[in-house]
Scaffold this active site. Structure first.
Site, PDB file in Angstrom:
ATOM      1  N   ASN A 192     -10.750  -3.017  -6.073  1.00 23.94           N
ATOM      2  CA  ASN A 192      -9.981  -2.012  -6.830  1.00 23.94           C
ATOM      3  C   ASN A 192     -10.617  -1.619  -8.165  1.00 23.94           C
ATOM      4  OD1 ASN A 192      -6.713  -3.128  -5.654  1.00 23.94           O
ATOM      5  ND2 ASN A 192      -7.961  -1.422  -4.935  1.00 23.94           N
ATOM      6  N   ASP A 198       0.836  -1.196   0.000  1.00 23.19           N
ATOM      7  CA  ASP A 198       0.000   0.000   0.000  1.00 23.19           C
ATOM      8  C   ASP A 198       0.878   1.256   0.000  1.00 23.19           C
ATOM      9  OD1 ASP A 198      -2.326   1.462   0.029  1.00 23.19           O
ATOM     10  OD2 ASP A 198      -2.630   1.319   2.187  1.00 23.19           O
TER      11      ASP A 198
HETATM   12  C1  FPP Z   1      -1.992   0.212  -3.290  1.00 21.47           C
HETATM   13  O1  FPP Z   1      -1.544   1.530  -3.294  1.00 21.47           O
HETATM   14  C2  FPP Z   1      -1.475  -0.501  -4.433  1.00 21.47           C
HETATM   15  C3  FPP Z   1      -2.242  -1.079  -5.409  1.00 21.47           C
HETATM   16  C4  FPP Z   1      -3.708  -1.039  -5.410  1.00 21.47           C
HETATM   17  C5  FPP Z   1      -1.634  -1.754  -6.565  1.00 21.47           C
HETATM   18  C6  FPP Z   1      -0.394  -2.544  -6.297  1.00 21.47           C
HETATM   19  C7  FPP Z   1       0.369  -2.628  -7.556  1.00 21.47           C
HETATM   20  C8  FPP Z   1       1.719  -2.600  -7.658  1.00 21.47           C
HETATM   21  C9  FPP Z   1       2.604  -2.601  -6.486  1.00 21.47           C
HETATM   22  C10 FPP Z   1       2.391  -2.546  -8.970  1.00 21.47           C
HETATM   23  C11 FPP Z   1       2.151  -3.662  -9.920  1.00 21.47           C
HETATM   24  C12 FPP Z   1       2.181  -5.028  -9.332  1.00 21.47           C
HETATM   25  C13 FPP Z   1       2.765  -6.104  -9.894  1.00 21.47           C
HETATM   26  C14 FPP Z   1       2.585  -7.453  -9.254  1.00 21.47           C
HETATM   27  C15 FPP Z   1       3.612  -6.002 -11.081  1.00 21.47           C
HETATM   28  P1  FPP Z   1      -2.617   2.692  -3.320  1.00 21.47           P
HETATM   29  O2  FPP Z   1      -2.796   3.115  -4.730  1.00 21.47           O
HETATM   30  O3  FPP Z   1      -3.862   2.267  -2.612  1.00 21.47           O
HETATM   31  O4  FPP Z   1      -1.868   3.799  -2.498  1.00 21.47           O
HETATM   32  P2  FPP Z   1      -2.512   4.934  -1.581  1.00 21.47           P
HETATM   33  O5  FPP Z   1      -3.140   4.247  -0.407  1.00 21.47           O
HETATM   34  O6  FPP Z   1      -1.327   5.760  -1.192  1.00 21.47           O
HETATM   35  O7  FPP Z   1      -3.494   5.679  -2.440  1.00 21.47           O
END
Ligand code: FPP
Length: 240
Positions: free
Chosen positions: A59, A11
């Site tokens: 998501n 996250d």
């Molecule tokens: C949460 O951060 C992250 C995600 C919903 C996506 C995770 C994806 C990756 C790490 C990159 C691609 C993955 C692979 C396996 C290649 P957020 O967007 O909720 O962050 P925030 O809470 O700061 O808004």
């Protein structure tokens, strides 16, 4: 002691981007680089199963451009990483309901799973369109189909048997969440019943090998009691 099954809620990509004055998508791109690094580091530390939460069933509610960017990033990462995953013996599976993904992404996933199927060093599970409640439900349906078909006796249904039908049957030893929030967010609900939980304030793109070492060190100092008393655990340890 190193956790056998390590699971990570990655996250903080969005906040990382915001802190750097960038678009959220740039945060996910940087997050993908952190993923590569942590896969290598976990394997080198002796983790046997690594499960990463890449995209939850919830998501899809994000803005369409962000969902699309995540799909593109995911497809690109599968392609870019396949050689390294094969060479490093990392058996890779995507857990989650992949039927909602494009045909080409589904094909790329199945091809990567096939190409890495003989990997012996570490098992990597990428949770995509995954939800813990969905996992329990799909496992229950599969199990009851077998009961109705007469392959399983109703009296043999128990907690352990249900595990066999989950996307990942192994209990999680250490669950890491980056980005400072103290939530499980519908991740491996059944498998995390007795996990040690480590919350890091680092945002995912900044989470590196040293941070993983700190989490593993935290785990090594935990006394895992599984409902027993500390005295019981200690007498068990000294008799081993
Ligand atoms: C949460 O951060 C992250 C995600 C919903 C996506 C995770 C994806 C990756 C790490 C990159 C691609 C993955 C692979 C396996 C290649 P957020 O967007 O909720 O962050 P925030 O809470 O700061 O808004």
């Amino acid at each position: 002691m190193v956790p056998r099954h390590l699971a990570i809620i990655m996250d903080g990509n969005g906040r990382w981007a915001q802190n750097h004055g960038l678009n959220r998508v740039r945060g996910h791109q940087k997050g993908a680089v952190a993923v590569e690094n942590i896969i290598r580091h976990a394997a080198a530390r002796g983790v046997k199963i690594l499960t990463l939460f890449a995209f939850s069933t919830e998501n899809w509610k994000r803005p369409a451009y962000e969902v699309q960017a995540l799909m593109t990033l995911f497809a690109g990462a599968l392609k870019k990483e396949s050689k390294s995953l094969i060479e490093n013996g990392i058996r890779t599976r995507v857990i989650g309901d992949i039927s909602r993904f494009s045909q080409s992404l589904q094909k790329a996933i199945l091809s990567l799973e096939e190409q890495t199927a003989n990997g012996k060093v570490m098992e990597l599970n990428i949770a995509a369109n995954y939800g813990g409640r969905w996992d329990i439900l799909q496992a229950s349906k599969k199990m009851w189909d077998k009961v109705h078909a007469g392959e399983i006796k109703p009296e043999d249904v128990n907690e352990n048997l249900l595990k066999d039908f989950l996307t990942v049957k192994d209990d999680v030893d250490l669950l890491i969440r980056t980005g400072g929030e103290h939530r499980i967010s519908n991740f491996l609900l059944y498998q995390s019943s007795y996990s040690e939980i480590y919350v890091s304030d680092k945002l995912w793109p900044d989470f590196g090998g040293d941070d993983l070492d700190a989490a593993i060190d935290f785990y090594a100092h935990r006394e895992r009691r599984f409902g027993m008393t500390s005295a019981q655990i200690q007498s068990k340890d000294s008799s081993c």
